[in-house]
Design an enzyme around this catalytic site. Structure first.
Site, PDB file in Angstrom:
ATOM      1  N   GLU A 148      70.098  35.857 133.330  1.00  0.00           N
ATOM      2  CA  GLU A 148      69.106  35.357 132.378  1.00  0.00           C
ATOM      3  C   GLU A 148      69.610  35.625 130.967  1.00  0.00           C
ATOM      4  OE1 GLU A 148      64.367  35.703 131.945  1.00  0.00           O
ATOM      5  OE2 GLU A 148      65.429  37.534 131.386  1.00  0.00           O
ATOM      6  N   LYS A 202      54.358  31.465 124.132  1.00  0.00           N
ATOM      7  CA  LYS A 202      53.392  32.010 125.076  1.00  0.00           C
ATOM      8  C   LYS A 202      52.068  32.275 124.357  1.00  0.00           C
ATOM      9  CE  LYS A 202      56.633  34.119 128.345  1.00  0.00           C
ATOM     10  NZ  LYS A 202      56.998  35.352 129.091  1.00  0.00           N
ATOM     11  N   HIS A 253      64.806  30.924 126.760  1.00  0.00           N
ATOM     12  CA  HIS A 253      65.289  31.576 127.974  1.00  0.00           C
ATOM     13  C   HIS A 253      66.125  30.600 128.796  1.00  0.00           C
ATOM     14  CE1 HIS A 253      62.112  35.033 128.245  1.00  0.00           C
ATOM     15  NE2 HIS A 253      62.569  34.854 127.020  1.00  0.00           N
ATOM     16  N   ARG A 277      72.040  44.006 129.866  1.00  0.00           N
ATOM     17  CA  ARG A 277      71.539  45.060 130.744  1.00  0.00           C
ATOM     18  C   ARG A 277      71.510  44.558 132.183  1.00  0.00           C
ATOM     19  NH1 ARG A 277      68.390  42.333 133.358  1.00  0.00           N
ATOM     20  NH2 ARG A 277      66.444  41.443 132.603  1.00  0.00           N
ATOM     21  N   GLU A 300      55.926  44.589 120.128  1.00  0.00           N
ATOM     22  CA  GLU A 300      54.840  44.199 121.033  1.00  0.00           C
ATOM     23  C   GLU A 300      54.988  44.906 122.371  1.00  0.00           C
ATOM     24  OE1 GLU A 300      52.873  41.885 124.232  1.00  0.00           O
ATOM     25  OE2 GLU A 300      55.008  42.276 123.944  1.00  0.00           O
ATOM     26  N   ARG A 341      70.764  39.356 125.993  1.00  0.00           N
ATOM     27  CA  ARG A 341      69.918  38.960 124.869  1.00  0.00           C
ATOM     28  C   ARG A 341      70.801  38.675 123.663  1.00  0.00           C
ATOM     29  NH1 ARG A 341      65.448  43.055 123.978  1.00  0.00           N
ATOM     30  NH2 ARG A 341      64.758  42.059 125.915  1.00  0.00           N
ATOM     31  N   ASP A 351      66.935  37.379 137.294  1.00  0.00           N
ATOM     32  CA  ASP A 351      67.099  38.134 136.043  1.00  0.00           C
ATOM     33  C   ASP A 351      67.593  39.560 136.262  1.00  0.00           C
ATOM     34  OD1 ASP A 351      64.810  39.084 137.263  1.00  0.00           O
ATOM     35  OD2 ASP A 351      63.626  39.186 135.426  1.00  0.00           O
TER      36      ASP A 351
END
Length: 231
Positions: free
Chosen positions: A168, A141, A149, A72, A183, A106, A101
């Site tokens: 990214e 996290k 990443h 994206r 999430e 992904r 980014d």
């Protein structure tokens, strides 16, 4: 396998001239359209590299380490919002200089080891420069988020120049992506009185999913010979 998301800037503003909008507005729109095209080209460069690696494994190793690839480019609104939060000037040049980014890829893998395998094979390529690696698998996290990443620079060859562009890359398992997607959706539905309870439940779910991920990795390791990296 690849799903590239792009904004509708080019569709909405295609053909607009100074007869319709002021010159400065047209120049700003054109600058964003050129920049969007550059970052879309960047995602294509990375996704092609990933596809080539996955195809090689399919025919040489009889397996695919990559389950899915998504790409994206941030929308102008998202770019402006991030520049504003960080106190940077609102311009295309500022975005290119200060955000890493704008282009995002992904990579979704089946197993944890595949994440590190794909990362090493991709970043070992001669035209890839690694800027930063953040390992949220070994160091999750606080909310339980897990992913690897990478911020890398890749050359994009244009008709009259070569541009070095940041992208990214997030590499995660199917299970990690499942948690992260839900999430993200649930977070926007939180209310103050439910935040603590939901946050704890999400963290517990993340830990449970991580345990299953590791068990599946162990099963895969038992049944599949280790792959030697060409480094």
């Amino acid at each position: 396998m690849i799903n590239i998301e792009k904004t509708k800037v080019a569709y909405i503003f295609d053909g607009l001239t100074s007869n319709i909008l002021p010159d400065e507005a047209v120049k700003a729109i054109n600058a964003f359209m050129v920049t969007e095209n550059l970052y879309l080209a960047t995602t294509r460069e990375i996704t092609t590299k990933l596809e080539n690696l996955n195809d090689e494994f399919k025919y040489v190793k009889d397996r695919n380490p990559i389950h899915q690839i998504k790409a994206r480019v941030k929308t102008p609104k998202s770019i402006f919002d991030k520049l504003t939060r960080r106190g940077f000037e609102l311009s295309v040049e500022s975005a290119r200089n200060n955000l890493t980014d704008i282009a995002g890829v992904r990579v979704i893998c089946s197993y944890i080891d595949d994440i590190y395998l794909i990362s090493k094979l991709l970043t070992s390529q001669d035209d890839i420069t690694v800027i930063r690696i953040s390992d949220y698998i070994k160091n999750p996290k606080p909310n339980g988020y897990r992913s690897l990443h990478l911020i890398v620079t890749v050359p994009v060859f244009l008709s009259e120049s070569t541009e070095l562009v940041n992208v990214e890359i997030q590499i995660r398992t199917i299970a990690m992506d499942f948690w992260a997607s839900l999430e993200h959706e649930l977070w926007y539905k939180l209310t103050d009185e439910k935040t603590a309870m939901v946050t704890k439940e999400l963290k517990d779910c993340a830990d449970g999913i991580a345990d299953i991920d590791m068990r599946m990795q162990n099963l895969h390791s038992i049944l599949t010979p280790a792959v030697k990296l060409r480094l």
